[in-house]
Design an enzyme around this catalytic site. Structure first.
Site, mmCIF file in Angstrom:
data_model
loop_
_atom_site.group_PDB
_atom_site.id
_atom_site.type_symbol
_atom_site.label_atom_id
_atom_site.label_comp_id
_atom_site.label_asym_id
_atom_site.label_seq_id
_atom_site.Cartn_x
_atom_site.Cartn_y
_atom_site.Cartn_z
ATOM 1 C CG ASN A 131 -1.719 1.223 1.416
ATOM 2 O OD1 ASN A 131 -1.764 2.070 0.514
ATOM 3 N ND2 ASN A 131 -2.374 1.340 2.549
ATOM 4 C CE LYS A 170 -0.114 3.096 4.837
ATOM 5 N NZ LYS A 170 0.005 3.183 6.291
ATOM 6 C CG HIS A 193 -5.710 1.755 5.416
ATOM 7 N ND1 HIS A 193 -5.274 2.682 6.341
ATOM 8 C CD2 HIS A 193 -4.676 0.894 5.225
ATOM 9 C CE1 HIS A 193 -4.022 2.391 6.676
ATOM 10 N NE2 HIS A 193 -3.647 1.313 6.016
ATOM 11 C CD GLU A 241 -2.807 5.319 6.984
ATOM 12 O OE1 GLU A 241 -2.761 5.354 5.736
ATOM 13 O OE2 GLU A 241 -1.905 4.825 7.687
ATOM 14 C CD GLU A 268 -3.165 -2.454 7.340
ATOM 15 O OE1 GLU A 268 -2.103 -2.721 6.769
ATOM 16 O OE2 GLU A 268 -3.775 -1.384 7.165
ATOM 17 N N GLY A 306 2.936 2.172 10.835
ATOM 18 C CA GLY A 306 3.917 3.244 10.713
ATOM 19 C C GLY A 306 4.661 3.562 12.007
ATOM 20 C CB SER A 329 5.549 -1.962 11.970
ATOM 21 O OG SER A 329 5.149 -0.631 12.288
ATOM 22 N N GLY A 377 5.186 1.343 4.400
ATOM 23 C CA GLY A 377 6.497 1.928 4.132
ATOM 24 C C GLY A 377 7.481 0.988 3.441
HETATM 25 P P1 13P Z 1 3.330 0.342 7.553
HETATM 26 O O1 13P Z 1 3.819 -0.936 6.930
HETATM 27 O O2 13P Z 1 4.058 1.550 7.011
HETATM 28 O O3 13P Z 1 3.295 0.265 9.036
HETATM 29 O O4 13P Z 1 1.809 0.552 7.060
HETATM 30 C C1 13P Z 1 0.920 -0.510 7.185
HETATM 31 C C2 13P Z 1 -0.317 -0.182 6.456
HETATM 32 O O5 13P Z 1 -1.090 0.672 6.880
HETATM 33 C C3 13P Z 1 -0.581 -0.881 5.200
HETATM 34 O O6 13P Z 1 -1.859 -0.648 4.752
#
Ligand code: 13P
Length: 249
Positions: free
Chosen positions: A9, A11, A93, A95, A163, A169, A209, A231
């Site tokens: 992802n 983002k 998600h 977010e 998640e 993150g 993460s 990330g």
């Molecule tokens: P990270 O791998 O950056 O923690 O993000 C996870 C995520 O939200 C994937 O959708």
């Protein structure tokens, strides 16, 4: 058996220059031993899909509208994602749930729209740290699953990603016991609602993460069929190491 899937992802990251990472991934994994998916920002979806062509990596979007078309400034529909070459869409998600107030009902309607347009919906669930500390994790995940997933799904059009919000993150990941508890619970709930054949065929991804250094340990968990990676999916070297860990799990 659920398919193994390494999903990235991106983002709100990535421009033309980032497509070099896709070239590197295709070169390194011409025939990966697991499903590989990248969900770039909408601006890159068509370019990335064309770049991959019939290659080994699937593409998808990070959201879609619940309606097929109309007066919804700034939104894109599931049909448009298909048209741009995408096969998947991430929905619900954390977010989006936080930044855009998406409820289970909205995620459910979007999932129906996505599946109706022939996409695979990657539905995300997960608790905040306050909810975990209050002992509400399974209740919360259970109600997100019940509310966000429509009736009639199959292992071919649904993926579920767990998640934990506090692991996204942050560099923090749950203990393996915590991942086992939630993934076993999700599998049981899906089997209970959709029957053993469908419930066991839905891929269950862990997200939050995930890194080359912890991927193998997470993939060794029985009901973890892959990862949704933020990330660490932006760089071919890191995502490649995660693909390697999944192929070898
Ligand atoms: P990270 O791998 O950056 O923690 O993000 C996870 C995520 O939200 C994937 O959708």
């Amino acid at each position: 058996m659920a398919q193994k899937l390494a999903a990235g992802n991106w983002k709100m990251n990535g421009t033309e220059a980032s497509l070099a990472e896709i070239d590197a991934m295709i070169a390194a994994y011409p025939e990966p031993g697991c499903g590989v998916l990248i969900c770039p920002p909408a601006t890159l979806l068509e370019r990335m899909s064309r770049r991959i062509g019939r290659g080994p990596i699937a593409t998808g979007a990070q959201d879609c509208h619940m309606n097929a078309k109309g007066a919804h400034t700034g939104d894109i529909s599931a049909e448009m994602i298909r048209d741009a070459g995408g096969a998947y869409v991430i929905l619900g998600h954390s977010e989006r749930r936080t930044d855009h107030g998406e409820t289970n009902e909205i995620v459910n309607a979007k999932t129906q729209a996505a599946i109706g347009a022939g996409l695979v919906a990657v539905v995300c669930v997960g608790e905040t740290l306050d909810e975990r500390d209050a002992g509400e994790t399974l209740d919360l995940v259970g109600s997100q699953l019940a509310g966000s997933i429509p009736d009639g799904v199959t292992g071919d059009n649904l993926v579920v990603a767990y998640e934990p919000v506090w692991a996204i993150g942050t560099g923090r990941i749950p203990t393996m016991e915590q991942i086992i508890e939630v993934h076993d619970f999700m599998r049981a709930r899906l089997v209970e609602r959709f029957g053993a054949e469908t419930g066991n065929a839905v891929s269950l991804l862990y997200g939050g993460s995930v890194k080359p250094s912890n991927a193998a340990e997470i993939f060794a968990v029985e009901n973890v069929d892959g990862a949704l990676v933020g990330g660490a999916s932006l760089k071919a070297a890191d995502f490649g190491a995660i693909i390697d860990a999944l192929q070898n799990s």
